[in-house]
Design a protein around this motif. Structure first.
Motif, mmCIF file in Angstrom:
data_model
loop_
_atom_site.group_PDB
_atom_site.id
_atom_site.type_symbol
_atom_site.label_atom_id
_atom_site.label_comp_id
_atom_site.label_asym_id
_atom_site.label_seq_id
_atom_site.Cartn_x
_atom_site.Cartn_y
_atom_site.Cartn_z
ATOM 1 N N THR A 249 0.796 -1.206 0.298
ATOM 2 C CA THR A 249 0.102 0.395 -0.058
ATOM 3 C C THR A 249 0.642 1.233 -0.058
ATOM 4 O O THR A 249 0.254 2.492 -0.589
ATOM 5 C CB THR A 249 -0.655 -0.487 1.490
ATOM 6 N N ASP A 250 1.821 1.246 0.510
ATOM 7 C CA ASP A 250 3.250 2.517 1.487
ATOM 8 C C ASP A 250 4.440 2.406 0.503
ATOM 9 O O ASP A 250 4.973 2.701 0.937
ATOM 10 C CB ASP A 250 2.024 3.121 2.147
ATOM 11 N N TYR A 251 4.541 1.868 -0.478
ATOM 12 C CA TYR A 251 6.136 1.839 -0.580
ATOM 13 C C TYR A 251 6.791 2.671 -1.162
ATOM 14 O O TYR A 251 6.393 3.559 -1.700
ATOM 15 C CB TYR A 251 6.258 0.106 -2.155
ATOM 16 N N GLN A 252 7.437 2.841 -0.238
ATOM 17 C CA GLN A 252 8.970 4.155 -0.791
ATOM 18 C C GLN A 252 10.601 3.895 -0.415
ATOM 19 O O GLN A 252 10.760 2.710 -0.286
ATOM 20 C CB GLN A 252 8.465 5.275 0.273
ATOM 21 N N VAL A 253 11.325 4.861 -1.518
ATOM 22 C CA VAL A 253 12.578 4.604 -1.231
ATOM 23 C C VAL A 253 12.806 5.202 -0.591
ATOM 24 O O VAL A 253 12.015 6.379 -0.660
ATOM 25 C CB VAL A 253 13.669 4.436 -2.578
ATOM 26 N N ILE A 254 13.817 5.158 1.018
ATOM 27 C CA ILE A 254 13.681 6.104 1.803
ATOM 28 C C ILE A 254 15.067 7.064 1.773
ATOM 29 O O ILE A 254 16.061 6.511 1.182
ATOM 30 C CB ILE A 254 13.869 6.024 3.142
ATOM 31 N N ARG A 255 14.754 8.461 0.647
ATOM 32 C CA ARG A 255 15.505 9.254 0.582
ATOM 33 C C ARG A 255 15.682 10.519 1.746
ATOM 34 O O ARG A 255 15.091 12.005 0.975
ATOM 35 C CB ARG A 255 15.852 9.368 -1.054
ATOM 36 N N THR A 256 16.126 10.665 3.128
ATOM 37 C CA THR A 256 16.604 11.529 3.423
ATOM 38 C C THR A 256 17.811 11.687 3.618
ATOM 39 O O THR A 256 18.536 11.123 3.552
ATOM 40 C CB THR A 256 15.772 11.007 4.855
ATOM 41 N N ALA A 257 18.220 12.611 4.085
ATOM 42 C CA ALA A 257 19.852 13.399 4.534
ATOM 43 C C ALA A 257 20.177 12.261 5.364
ATOM 44 O O ALA A 257 21.528 11.431 5.120
ATOM 45 C CB ALA A 257 19.703 14.963 5.043
#
Length: 276
Positions: A249-257
């Protein structure tokens, strides 16, 4: 008939619910996080103390229930002889299973993968994968967990599978190792009616023969966005078996600093939903 309608309306207005038949049982929802953690070195190799606090904080922020780690080192001198899988498990309040791939040089600790689960682990297994044209020994490991639902409080059994294919052997090695993952870890579970979630650093693109082999019997729960070298190549995957049994339902690649500072791979997350 009119009397029944009036009673039903009164019940609904009062906030109560009547017993219903043929209500769909609650689906299994598992918030997953897959991450090649680069032996906890940080992206710039500055984590000489191998502290885990920043990794733990990111995982807690995502509220992950199932965690897959690749490039995991434990009980080595670099880890100050600490068993790091248990250290993560203690901090996160989870169960752990370390998947041994090989001993470090001079038997200085161990290298492999890790599964962490919020839910009890009732069975584990591990198989070493063939080397083929590769250079590093790889493995696949699995942990069968029990996930309680409203309709089945004793738990629905789900197999969690974690692997890390060898980058040095190219598509040939990844393809052959993917077939072994399916043969040893996935198919025996599916044949018994136990659904499977597979995740890991597959070291091959979404167009590769290895990923195509997985997709013959499973569904990718992730997109094609890059996961290596801060959004470059797509190497990390979440896949559900059998086909048409899982959605995400909520797939994401985490691209944070913060995520970019911790490893050369971006963590991926998503809530895997098992359909009844």
């Amino acid at each position: 008939m009119k009397i029944y309608k009036y009673i039903l309306g009164a019940v609904l207005l009062s906030g109560l619910t009547l017993p219903l038949t043929n209500v769909r049982a609650q689906d299994v929802h598992l918030k997953c996080l897959e991450w090649n953690v680069k032996a906890l070195e940080f992206y710039n190799n500055s984590n000489v103390s191998r502290e885990i606090d920043r990794f733990v904080a990111l995982i807690q922020e995502q509220q992950a229930e199932i965690i897959f780690f690749n490039e995991f080192e434990t009980l080595s001198g670099a880890m100050f002889l600490k068993e790091k899988a248990n250290e993560f498990a203690k901090e996160l309040g989870m169960y752990s299973f370390f998947i041994h791939s090989y001993n470090k040089r001079g038997n200085d600790g161990y290298y492999g993968n890790v599964i962490l689960s919020k839910y009890p682990i009732v069975n584990t297994g591990r198989v070493l994968l063939g080397m083929y044209e590769g250079a590093d020994q790889r493995s696949v490991g699995w942990a069968d967990i029990l996930v309680p639902t409203d309709s089945k409080p004793e738990g629905v059994k789900v197999r969690i599978v974690c692997t890390h294919l060898d980058a040095f052997g190219g598509d040939v090695t990844c393809f052959e190792q993917a077939k072994e993952v399916l043969e040893h870890a996935v198919k025996p579970s599916v044949d018994q009616g136990i659904p499977v979630l597979l995740a890991g650093d597959m070291n091959c693109g979404y167009y590769s023969t290895a990923i195509a082999e997985y997709e013959k019997s499973g569904d990718r729960l992730c997109n094609n966005n890059g996961t290596f070298s801060h959004g470059g190549s797509k190497l990390d995957y979440l896949i559900g078996f059998p086909k048409q049994k899982w959605t995400c339902t909520d797939y994401q690649v985490i691209r944070t600093a913060e995520a970019d500072a911790l490893s050369d791979h971006s963590p991926i997350t998503g809530t895997a939903v098992l359909k009844n």
